[in-house]
Design an enzyme around this catalytic site. Structure first.
Site, mmCIF file in Angstrom:
data_model
loop_
_atom_site.group_PDB
_atom_site.id
_atom_site.type_symbol
_atom_site.label_atom_id
_atom_site.label_comp_id
_atom_site.label_asym_id
_atom_site.label_seq_id
_atom_site.Cartn_x
_atom_site.Cartn_y
_atom_site.Cartn_z
ATOM 1 C CB SER A 417 -0.931 0.011 1.216
ATOM 2 O OG SER A 417 -0.176 -0.067 2.416
ATOM 3 C CG HIS A 438 -2.708 -0.444 -3.108
ATOM 4 N ND1 HIS A 438 -2.891 0.887 -2.789
ATOM 5 C CD2 HIS A 438 -3.025 -1.134 -1.985
ATOM 6 C CE1 HIS A 438 -3.289 0.986 -1.534
ATOM 7 N NE2 HIS A 438 -3.380 -0.220 -1.028
ATOM 8 C CD GLU A 450 -3.333 3.932 -5.216
ATOM 9 O OE1 GLU A 450 -3.178 5.156 -5.271
ATOM 10 O OE2 GLU A 450 -2.906 3.237 -4.269
ATOM 11 C CG ASN A 488 -2.956 4.410 1.563
ATOM 12 O OD1 ASN A 488 -4.155 4.593 1.769
ATOM 13 N ND2 ASN A 488 -2.423 3.205 1.526
#
Length: 693
Positions: A417, A438, A450, A488
């Site tokens: 991540s 991801h 992702e 993130n």
């Protein structure tokens, strides 16, 4: 054969006029299509040799809907209502022959025919709600008259595509035709209508079902109450409901006027603009400028997954759902058994709710196998996805082994991540085969994927990953390597400010409420309680240096322990916690800060403007291809409300100049963590927006 225009033909099949529409790819209601239909129906109605008219489409579908590229612009004549008047007002029976999809404006056209014939694979619906709209060409007034207000409420507020067999059962389709023989069936049905002297069934004149609901406002009150949570924040579902109320309580022409008024309000409003933007943004995200459409793809016939935990199991389910065999490797038998049992339980839960059949449960489970040996199981896989603990040393060790085990050309993917994928790839002799995939938890549910391009990732691996994402039902966005990638990294900016606001006097529930009211499904502290405060927290190393430390030490670890930032009752309903408030107060006193009253507007600006600023930094670093890609990530992975477009689109609506001014104000008060991105400064200097990039 008579060619009406470049997209429409009119022919006679004995005594039946057949109007054939052919406007690839989906026969959308563009200006040439409207013109062709108008003139063809005019000619067919005037032809004395024709006793009935059939409308049919070439290609893979009936009319799939409006031409969305025309939205917001004046409609060239003839307008759609003029076409519909020609169809509905025809002096001879009109039969719509439906295959593929009849959606939105396509179904609204079919509802103006006197009868409808469809092949079993066809699907019908009014999905305008997904674009923040309502059916604006009579759909809200005609559909309730055919299927009843209750069914119309469900169809229009969900946008669901109804299968032809169900459509026949509810009266939306009159007859089903054999696949591949639609034209013959529709012409035969038209002749039967003429031979039997059936009436011209104009839906606008059919009032029995709407009259039966008149004087029963509880139909609508109960529907609103049952769906309040699902519709929260959205205008379009409520406007659709009001139009169906008008169909029940007003004469047809008055109901049409209500529909038009409410349609224009939505069309000219910010919510529909955001939802239409999002529709195109998802499709644009699939395009990678330097990866050509004809880039060779790597066939993916078998997949390997490392890790049978929540993430690994969820990832495996995606491939089984798409019919691709997958083998999961774990270190210990009990962990493997537990993971496979959880997968089965997930499938059985879906089956119990009617989502899949018991047979499909077994079929999908048969595609998932387990193993304790990478060496034995990964020799023939075309793709392997590592989904283990977020530690660089562990991941590098795994990729060293995969490099030796996997066949040449196999894709080696990590589900990290936010770790450096270039560093992970460096331990292999094939960095061109390494990519980040991801997934978001739960991986079998969340739509976002992702796809992280490392320095050496080949174009073939990128193209294959993008196509594979679509195959397994994901919305893919290609991003670059940086800490946290796109999603993130931006989340980190928001979380940082949320934590700081708590130390300045805002309670967690104040912050959560402001973000919930903005449209998020939950705020950052409620989300932490849901995930578990002890993720990444180690009791032996805890020093009580943060609010989270103290809560975890008190065994307040979130919903699972009945307490976290919030207190929870037996139904996991949250309420503000005096314990948490005291912990926060003690930390504020210890820090020497002076707590203050912080309103919702400041909470939103402090949480959201830094997200926009971080997005600008990501763009200037080239870690996202487009501003709209960032918005796709946040809508599909983090619950950003679709009716607000995404952080970058929202930044454009607020105005980059206002965002910049606030960031400078925050920087002056609180430090350089608020330093504006160079790109944001440039946009304002050039009087441009993120959409202009």
């Amino acid at each position: 054969m008579a060619e009406i225009n470049s997209v429409t033909d009119l022919t006679l099949d004995g005594d039946v006029a057949v109007i054939t529409l052919n406007s690839p790819p989906v026969n959308a209601l563009s200006a040439p299509v409207r013109e062709g239909l108008f003139e063809a129906f005019k000619a067919a109605s005037a032809n004395d040799a024709a006793k009935a008219i059939v409308l049919i489409c070439e290609g893979r579908t009936f009319i799939a809907g409006a031409d969305i590229t025309e939205f917001g612009a004046p409609m060239a004549p003839p307008e759609l209502p003029d076409v519909q008047d020609q169809i509905e007002g025809a002096s001879k029976p009109v039969v719509a022959a439906i295959h593929g999809t009849a959606l939105g404006g396509g179904l609204e056209v079919a509802l103006c025919a006197h009868y409808r014939v469809a092949v079993p694979s066809a699907r019908l619906g009014l999905p305008e709600v997904a674009l923040g709209l309502l059916p604006g060409a009579g759909g809200t007034q005609r559909l309730p008259r055919v299927v009843g207000p209750e069914r119309a409420l469900e169809m229009m507020t969900s946008g669901r595509h109804v299968p032809a067999k169900e459509a026949q059962a509810i009266g939306l389709v009159d007859e089903l035709a054999e696949e591949g023989k639609l034209r013959e069936a529709a012409v035969a049905f038209a002749r039967k209508v003429v031979a039997e002297g059936r009436p011209l069934r104009r839906i606008r004149d059919q009032n029995e079902k709407v009259e039966a609901a008149r004087g029963k406002p509880e139909i609508f009150a109960d529907f609103r109450k049952a769906n309040a949570r699902k519709f929260r924040g959205f205008l379009a579902p409520e406007y659709n409901i009001r139009c169906i109320e008008a169909a029940v309580n007003q004469p047809f022409d008055e109901g049409m006027a209500t529909e038009r008024k409410l349609f224009l309000e939505l069309m000219n409003g910010s919510q529909s603009a955001a939802q239409r933007y999002s529709f195109f943004a998802e499709r644009t995200a699939q395009k990678v400028p330097d990866v050509a459409d004809d880039t060779p793809l790597i066939p993916i016939k078998k997949v390997g997954v490392i890790g049978a935990g929540t993430m690994g199991g969820g990832i495996a389910m995606n491939f089984a759902n798409a019919g691709i065999p997958v083998v999961i490797v774990e270190v210990k038998q009990d962990a493997l058994d537990r993971g496979l049992a959880t997968i089965r339980k997930n499938y059985e839960r879906t089956a119990s709710r009617g989502g899949i059949t018991a047979e499909q449960v077994e079929q999908r489970m048969s595609l998932i196998s387990g193993s304790l040996s990478m060496e034995d199981s990964f020799k023939d896989v075309d793709l392997v996805i590592e989904a283990v603990f977020e530690r660089m040393d562990i991941k590098k060790d795994i990729f060293t082994k995969l490099d030796a085990i996997c066949k040449p050309g196999a894709i080696l993917a990590t589900n990290t991540s936010g770790l450096d994928i270039d560093e992970i790839a460096s331990v292999t002799k094939r960095p061109e085969s390494v990519i980040g995939l991801h997934f978001f938890s739960p991986a079998n549910v969340m739509k976002l994927l992702e796809i992280v391009r490392a320095d050496h990732t080949s174009k073939e691996v990128i193209a294959t990953s993008m196509k594979l994402a679509k195959q397994i039902g994901k919305v893919a966005v290609l991003v670059g390597v940086c800490p946290g990638f796109v999603g993130n990294r931006i989340l980190g900016a928001r979380q940082r400010e949320a934590q700081k606001l708590v130390m300045e006097g805002a309670m967690p529930w104040d912050i959560d409420r402001a973000l919930y009211d903005f449209g998020f499904p939950m705020g950052p502290f409620a989300m932490s309680d849901l995930a578990g405060l002890d993720i990444g927290w180690v009791k032996e190393r805890s020093k009580g240096e943060s609010i989270r430390d103290v809560l975890c030490e008190a065994d307040r670890r979130g919903q699972k322990t009945g307490a976290g930032y919030y207190d929870y009752d037996e139904n996991r309903v949250a309420k503000p916690s005096p314990f948490t408030e005291k912990v926060i107060h003690d930390f504020i006193v210890k820090s020497g800060a002076n707590p203050r009253k912080i309103d919702d507007q400041e909470i939103l600006e402090r949480c959201i403007y830094p997200m926009i600023n971080e997005g600008a930094k990501i763009l200037e670093e080239g870690k996202a291809i487009r501003a709209s890609d960032i918005d796709v990530v946040w809508q599909n992975g983090y619950g950003w409300p679709v009716y607000r477009g995404g952080p970058m689109w929202y930044g454009d609506q607020v105005g980059p100049e206002k965002v910049l001014a606030k960031m400078k104000e925050f920087q002056a008060k609180m430090g350089d963590q608020f330093k504006p991105a160079a790109l944001l400064e440039k946009l304002v200097a050039d009087n441009k927006k993120f959409a202009d990039l």
